[in-house]
Design an enzyme around this catalytic site. Structure first.
Site: not given
Ligand SMILES: [Zn+2]
Length: 177
Positions: A46, A51, A94-95, A136-137, A140
């Site tokens: 995701g 990000q 998380c990236l 989660h997304e 963000h």
């Molecule tokens: Zn994340």
């Protein structure tokens, strides 16, 4: 399509509240494709636009395994409209917080509304990993990170670690006489 650089903790942009997208046009679709390529390259399941430093309410998700056909989800202005009382926990990563994983408890099932890449309104009901990924997304887009659900002690420890690493990376290389 292009792979964009992913920003990471402690970049303050991760705390921004992203703006709604007013029209799904070709530039939005191009951005969604870039996000997907960036996510596949990372690799991750995701990615939210912030990000890659873009404060727009855009998310891509793909839970397909390596050997499976890709099945990308493009979500414009997604929002959670219902969540279950029942909760479940998953080990999240998380990236933007590389190589850090923790068990996070969230509602087990959610319903989300969004606009797709063709500008059509959609609603999905999700459970399992998809429910976690959606929450989660969408977090963000509101400047919320999964570490915010940890105890203050644990969260501060992670943030400190990333601040230190960022400082170390910014230092000029040693000059030898
Ligand atoms: Zn994340």
């Amino acid at each position: 399509m292009a792979i964009r650089p992913i920003i990471s903790l402690p970049d303050p942009r991760l705390r921004l509240v992203s703006d709604p997208v007013t029209r799904v046009d070709e530039s939005v679709r191009a951005l969604l494709r870039d996000m997907l390529e960036t996510m596949y390259d990372a690799p991750g399941i995701g990615l939210a636009a912030i990000q890659i430093g873009i404060a727009q309410r855009l998310v891509v998700i793909d839970l397909a395994k390596k050997e499976e056909e890709p099945r990308p989800l493009y979500l414009v202005n997604p929002e959670i409209v219902w969540s279950s009382q029942e909760r479940s926990s998953y080990e999240e990563g998380c990236l933007s917080i590389p190589e850090y994983y923790e068990e996070i408890e969230r509602p087990a099932k959610v319903k989300a509304r969004f606009v797709d890449q063709d500008g059509k309104r959609q609603e999905i009901e999700a459970e399992g990993v998809l429910a976690t990924a959606l929450q989660h997304e969408i977090d963000h887009l509101n400047g919320v990170l999964f570490i915010d659900y940890l105890s203050r002690l644990k969260r501060d420890r992670v943030i400190k670690k990333f601040i230190k690493a960022a400082k170390r990376d910014a230092e000029p290389p040693e000059v030898r006489p």
